[in-house]
Design a protein around this motif. Sequence first.
Motif, PDB file in Angstrom:
ATOM      1  N   ASP A   5       0.854  -1.104  -0.016  1.00 29.96           N
ATOM      2  CA  ASP A   5      -0.092   0.079  -0.065  1.00 29.96           C
ATOM      3  C   ASP A   5       1.021   1.255  -0.167  1.00 29.96           C
ATOM      4  OD1 ASP A   5      -2.338  -1.348  -0.058  1.00 29.96           O
ATOM      5  OD2 ASP A   5      -2.328  -1.445   2.223  1.00 29.96           O
ATOM      6  N   SER A   6       0.741   1.951  -0.915  1.00 27.47           N
ATOM      7  CA  SER A   6       1.660   3.327  -0.986  1.00 27.47           C
ATOM      8  C   SER A   6       0.834   4.275  -1.850  1.00 27.47           C
ATOM      9  CB  SER A   6       2.670   3.113  -1.735  1.00 27.47           C
ATOM     10  OG  SER A   6       2.442   2.710  -3.117  1.00 27.47           O
ATOM     11  N   CYS A   7       1.391   5.433  -1.542  1.00 24.83           N
ATOM     12  CA  CYS A   7       0.553   6.554  -2.268  1.00 24.83           C
ATOM     13  C   CYS A   7       1.826   7.706  -2.742  1.00 24.83           C
ATOM     14  CB  CYS A   7      -0.206   7.482  -1.675  1.00 24.83           C
ATOM     15  SG  CYS A   7       0.131   8.237  -0.410  1.00 24.83           S
ATOM     16  N   THR A   8       1.547   8.560  -3.772  1.00 26.56           N
ATOM     17  CA  THR A   8       2.363   9.615  -4.369  1.00 26.56           C
ATOM     18  C   THR A   8       1.689  10.870  -4.381  1.00 26.56           C
ATOM     19  OG1 THR A   8       3.724   7.797  -5.099  1.00 26.56           O
ATOM     20  CG2 THR A   8       3.871   9.950  -6.087  1.00 26.56           C
ATOM     21  N   ILE A   9       2.234  11.907  -3.984  1.00 30.60           N
ATOM     22  CA  ILE A   9       2.095  13.443  -4.235  1.00 30.60           C
ATOM     23  C   ILE A   9       2.682  13.803  -5.270  1.00 30.60           C
ATOM     24  CG2 ILE A   9       1.340  15.594  -3.277  1.00 30.60           C
ATOM     25  CD1 ILE A   9       0.911  14.415  -0.719  1.00 30.60           C
ATOM     26  N   ILE A  10       2.156  14.194  -6.645  1.00 25.03           N
ATOM     27  CA  ILE A  10       2.788  14.824  -7.750  1.00 25.03           C
ATOM     28  C   ILE A  10       2.648  16.325  -7.638  1.00 25.03           C
ATOM     29  CG2 ILE A  10       2.909  14.989 -10.135  1.00 25.03           C
ATOM     30  CD1 ILE A  10       1.692  12.062 -10.235  1.00 25.03           C
ATOM     31  N   THR A  11       3.990  17.238  -7.753  1.00 21.89           N
ATOM     32  CA  THR A  11       3.763  18.307  -7.372  1.00 21.89           C
ATOM     33  C   THR A  11       3.961  18.988  -8.716  1.00 21.89           C
ATOM     34  OG1 THR A  11       6.073  18.504  -6.701  1.00 21.89           O
ATOM     35  CG2 THR A  11       4.387  18.135  -5.033  1.00 21.89           C
ATOM     36  N   THR A  12       3.839  20.486  -8.755  1.00 25.54           N
ATOM     37  CA  THR A  12       3.939  21.279  -9.950  1.00 25.54           C
ATOM     38  C   THR A  12       4.495  22.714  -9.266  1.00 25.54           C
ATOM     39  OG1 THR A  12       3.235  22.038 -11.821  1.00 25.54           O
ATOM     40  CG2 THR A  12       1.635  22.032 -10.115  1.00 25.54           C
ATOM     41  N   GLU A  13       4.620  23.556 -10.266  1.00 30.41           N
ATOM     42  CA  GLU A  13       4.995  24.962  -9.819  1.00 30.41           C
ATOM     43  C   GLU A  13       3.786  25.510  -8.938  1.00 30.41           C
ATOM     44  OE1 GLU A  13       5.101  28.003 -12.813  1.00 30.41           O
ATOM     45  OE2 GLU A  13       4.973  26.326 -14.141  1.00 30.41           O
ATOM     46  N   ALA A  14       3.842  26.305  -8.033  1.00 34.55           N
ATOM     47  CA  ALA A  14       2.679  26.972  -7.385  1.00 34.55           C
ATOM     48  C   ALA A  14       1.917  27.873  -8.250  1.00 34.55           C
ATOM     49  CB  ALA A  14       3.173  27.560  -6.008  1.00 34.55           C
ATOM     50  N   ASN A  15       0.681  28.138  -7.983  1.00 36.04           N
ATOM     51  CA  ASN A  15      -0.306  29.091  -8.429  1.00 36.04           C
ATOM     52  C   ASN A  15       0.174  30.371  -7.713  1.00 36.04           C
ATOM     53  OD1 ASN A  15      -1.846  29.230  -6.199  1.00 36.04           O
ATOM     54  ND2 ASN A  15      -3.395  27.753  -7.783  1.00 36.04           N
ATOM     55  N   GLN A  16      -0.419  31.293  -8.204  1.00 31.39           N
ATOM     56  CA  GLN A  16      -0.281  32.697  -7.694  1.00 31.39           C
ATOM     57  C   GLN A  16      -0.724  32.663  -6.251  1.00 31.39           C
ATOM     58  OE1 GLN A  16      -2.265  35.636  -9.866  1.00 31.39           O
ATOM     59  NE2 GLN A  16      -1.827  37.321  -8.549  1.00 31.39           N
ATOM     60  N   VAL A  19      -0.341  18.634  -7.443  1.00 32.33           N
ATOM     61  CA  VAL A  19      -1.396  18.483  -8.967  1.00 32.33           C
ATOM     62  C   VAL A  19      -2.893  18.370  -8.503  1.00 32.33           C
ATOM     63  CG1 VAL A  19      -1.890  17.471 -10.969  1.00 32.33           C
ATOM     64  CG2 VAL A  19       0.531  17.918 -10.271  1.00 32.33           C
ATOM     65  N   ILE A  20      -3.624  19.409  -8.692  1.00 33.61           N
ATOM     66  CA  ILE A  20      -5.037  18.988  -8.464  1.00 33.61           C
ATOM     67  C   ILE A  20      -5.717  18.944  -9.872  1.00 33.61           C
ATOM     68  CG2 ILE A  20      -7.099  20.086  -7.408  1.00 33.61           C
ATOM     69  CD1 ILE A  20      -5.097  21.793  -5.562  1.00 33.61           C
ATOM     70  N   LEU A  21      -6.457  17.761  -9.989  1.00 39.16           N
ATOM     71  CA  LEU A  21      -7.200  17.847 -11.192  1.00 39.16           C
ATOM     72  C   LEU A  21      -8.537  18.161 -11.218  1.00 39.16           C
ATOM     73  CD1 LEU A  21      -6.464  14.068 -11.896  1.00 39.16           C
ATOM     74  CD2 LEU A  21      -5.309  15.694 -12.898  1.00 39.16           C
ATOM     75  N   ARG A  22      -8.992  18.641 -12.170  1.00 36.01           N
ATOM     76  CA  ARG A  22     -10.418  18.946 -12.322  1.00 36.01           C
ATOM     77  C   ARG A  22     -11.351  18.046 -12.475  1.00 36.01           C
ATOM     78  NH1 ARG A  22      -8.634  22.462 -16.966  1.00 36.01           N
ATOM     79  NH2 ARG A  22     -10.138  21.193 -17.872  1.00 36.01           N
ATOM     80  N   GLU A  23     -12.681  18.049 -12.064  1.00 35.83           N
ATOM     81  CA  GLU A  23     -13.527  16.881 -12.263  1.00 35.83           C
ATOM     82  C   GLU A  23     -13.375  16.194 -13.467  1.00 35.83           C
ATOM     83  OE1 GLU A  23     -17.993  15.471 -11.190  1.00 35.83           O
ATOM     84  OE2 GLU A  23     -17.073  17.222 -10.317  1.00 35.83           O
ATOM     85  N   ASP A  24     -13.427  17.133 -14.662  1.00 40.71           N
ATOM     86  CA  ASP A  24     -13.396  16.482 -15.999  1.00 40.71           C
ATOM     87  C   ASP A  24     -12.032  15.879 -16.588  1.00 40.71           C
ATOM     88  OD1 ASP A  24     -12.018  19.164 -16.100  1.00 40.71           O
ATOM     89  OD2 ASP A  24     -12.790  19.493 -18.091  1.00 40.71           O
ATOM     90  N   GLU A  25     -11.068  15.990 -15.684  1.00 40.32           N
ATOM     91  CA  GLU A  25      -9.845  15.180 -15.999  1.00 40.32           C
ATOM     92  C   GLU A  25      -9.691  14.069 -15.290  1.00 40.32           C
ATOM     93  OE1 GLU A  25      -7.284  19.305 -16.584  1.00 40.32           O
ATOM     94  OE2 GLU A  25      -7.564  18.718 -14.454  1.00 40.32           O
ATOM     95  N   ARG A  26     -10.286  13.841 -14.420  1.00 33.55           N
ATOM     96  CA  ARG A  26     -10.213  12.388 -13.594  1.00 33.55           C
ATOM     97  C   ARG A  26     -10.257  11.132 -14.384  1.00 33.55           C
ATOM     98  NH1 ARG A  26     -14.143  13.876  -8.588  1.00 33.55           N
ATOM     99  NH2 ARG A  26     -12.975  15.807  -8.082  1.00 33.55           N
TER     100      ARG A  26
END
Length: 66
Positions: free
Chosen positions: A6-17, A28-35
């Motif tokens: 059992d594991s998980c990963t948090i994928i990061t990107t550059e910060a927003n404003q 990284v936060i996906l919009r509902e339509d991207e899931r």
Amino acid sequence: GGDAIDSCTIITTEANQNLREIHDRMPVILREDEREAWLDPELPSEALGSLMRPYAADGMRATAVN
């Protein structure tokens, strides 16, 4: 030995404003339509790169906590 891990990963990107003054990275936060695309095993991994971008700052709010 073939046991499930059992594991998980948090994928990061550059910060927003909104988050840039707190840290230079954000999850990284996906919009509902991207899931569905994110979970599609047939989608080439190169196609997922377009989903790994900062979440829209106007869709978030920062709240100070103690």
